[in-house]
Design a protein around this motif. Structure first.
Motif, PDB file in Angstrom:
ATOM      1  N   GLN A  81     -33.950 102.615  94.043  1.00 48.70           N
ATOM      2  CA  GLN A  81     -33.904 104.085  94.110  1.00 48.70           C
ATOM      3  C   GLN A  81     -35.302 104.645  94.306  1.00 48.70           C
ATOM      4  O   GLN A  81     -36.267 104.210  93.668  1.00 48.70           O
ATOM      5  N   ASN A  85     -34.784 110.100  94.519  1.00 50.40           N
ATOM      6  CA  ASN A  85     -33.413 109.721  94.113  1.00 50.40           C
ATOM      7  C   ASN A  85     -32.503 109.266  95.257  1.00 50.40           C
ATOM      8  O   ASN A  85     -31.280 109.387  95.156  1.00 50.40           O
ATOM      9  N   LEU A  87     -30.827 106.214  97.281  1.00 49.81           N
ATOM     10  CA  LEU A  87     -30.510 104.801  97.094  1.00 49.81           C
ATOM     11  C   LEU A  87     -30.752 104.055  98.396  1.00 49.81           C
ATOM     12  O   LEU A  87     -30.259 104.459  99.453  1.00 49.81           O
ATOM     13  N   LYS A 156     -29.666 103.424  87.729  1.00 53.77           N
ATOM     14  CA  LYS A 156     -28.512 103.633  86.865  1.00 53.77           C
ATOM     15  C   LYS A 156     -27.238 103.148  87.559  1.00 53.77           C
ATOM     16  O   LYS A 156     -26.997 103.462  88.730  1.00 53.77           O
ATOM     17  N   SER A 158     -24.373 104.200  87.032  1.00 53.79           N
ATOM     18  CA  SER A 158     -23.546 105.375  87.337  1.00 53.79           C
ATOM     19  C   SER A 158     -23.912 105.999  88.678  1.00 53.79           C
ATOM     20  O   SER A 158     -23.044 106.517  89.386  1.00 53.79           O
ATOM     21  N   ASP A 159     -25.199 105.939  89.056  1.00 54.51           N
ATOM     22  CA  ASP A 159     -25.624 106.515  90.338  1.00 54.51           C
ATOM     23  C   ASP A 159     -25.037 105.732  91.511  1.00 54.51           C
ATOM     24  O   ASP A 159     -24.632 106.320  92.527  1.00 54.51           O
ATOM     25  N   LYS A 162     -21.266 106.382  91.686  1.00 54.99           N
ATOM     26  CA  LYS A 162     -21.061 107.715  92.259  1.00 54.99           C
ATOM     27  C   LYS A 162     -21.199 107.688  93.779  1.00 54.99           C
ATOM     28  O   LYS A 162     -20.398 108.298  94.505  1.00 54.99           O
TER      29      LYS A 162
END
Length: 286
Positions: A81, A85, A87, A156, A158-159, A162
């Motif tokens: 990342q 932010n 990816l 993360k 979660s990222d 998502k």
């Protein structure tokens, strides 16, 4: 009047109860595909999207395309990342080894990363750039190519989940986890995804059985050494696909002693071979 009010209240209660019911989980198509009893899935996993290929760098979309044009495989990719932010595909914390630039990924913006070109494993500078994860997801969906997604420690979980969900890419993604806690976290956030879980021995598999994750959500990564046949049998008895990482020592053994070793390992109970030598493996086992 009281009767009308009573009926109205009952009706509202029924509607409320119905609306509170959780929606059924629609699982990734890969959950049905990757079963030990099925066999109708790619049996080669390409480490880092392709390594040690002249003019084709690792974690590079063009490299994945190049390999995919020749063999049937799934592709393991590493997700990092940026400072802003985004990816991207990158294995190392820094870009020093694999690009013409230097610096830590987490301290650079995507535009700063794109100022540099990717370098292959032999030091050759290419015209290729660090790919955005979302672009790789889009291509994989369009071409029905399966990705196993390795999340770097600085990112993360979660990222990444998502991003997969925003791209509606659940049917082409397997999420890699390294221990029971990571697997439990991934399943809690994305019970629809297929997970690669670490089951290198009976003890690790026992812990997974206690985690209340459905077995159908699992591919078992059995490590980078050949496991006892009893472990492969136990996993197969639970309809779980077994993946062996030959990347590293086992690939070197096959290169030195003969590629037929890949067929030997497969006959021992391995379903998928995760390798740095995808073309050589394909020549033997396909």
């Amino acid at each position: 009047m009281k009767k009308v009010i009573y009926v109205l209240c009952i009706s509202l209660l029924i509607v409320s109860c119905k609306s509170n019911k959780s929606e059924p989980i629609v699982k990734s198509k890969l959950v049905e595909v990757f079963k030990a009893s099925n066999k109708n899935y790619p049996n080669i996993s390409v480490h880092r999207g392709g390594k040690d290929i002249f003019n084709y760098p690792e974690n590079c979309l063009e490299t994945i395309k190049y390999i995919n044009d020749s063999i049937s495989a799934i592709f393991e990719i590493d997700i990092a990342q940026t400072k802003d932010n985004k990816l991207v595909l990158m294995h190392d914390n820094s870009i020093n080894r694999t690009t013409t630039g230097s610096g830590l990924v987490r301290k650079m913006t995507i535009n700063e990363l794109l100022d540099h070109n990717l370098v292959d494993d032999f030091g050759n500078v290419t015209n290729f750039k660090i790919p955005l994860f979302k672009d790789v997801l889009k291509w994989a969906q369009k071409n029905n190519v399966i990705l196993t997604v390795d999340i770097k420690r600085s990112v993360k979980q979660s990222d990444v989940i998502k991003a997969i969900k925003m791209a509606n890419a659940e049917d082409v993604c397997v999420l890699i986890t390294y221990d029971v806690n990571q697997a439990k976290s991934a399943f809690k956030q994305a019970p629809d995804l297929l997970l690669s879980v670490s089951a290198r021995n009976h003890e690790e598999f026992d812990r997974l059985l206690q985690a209340n994750i459905p077995l159908e959500n699992m591919i078992a990564f059995t490590g980078t050494r050949l496991s006892p046949s009893s472990l492969y049998k136990r996993l197969h008895d639970n309809d779980i696909v077994c993946m062996l990482g030959t990347l590293g020592n086992l690939d070197r053994q096959a290169k030195a002693r003969g590629d037929q070793l890949y067929a030997t390992w497969k006959s021992a109970g391995v379903d998928i071979i995760a390798t740095d030598r995808p073309f050589e493996v394909a020549n033997v086992i396909n």
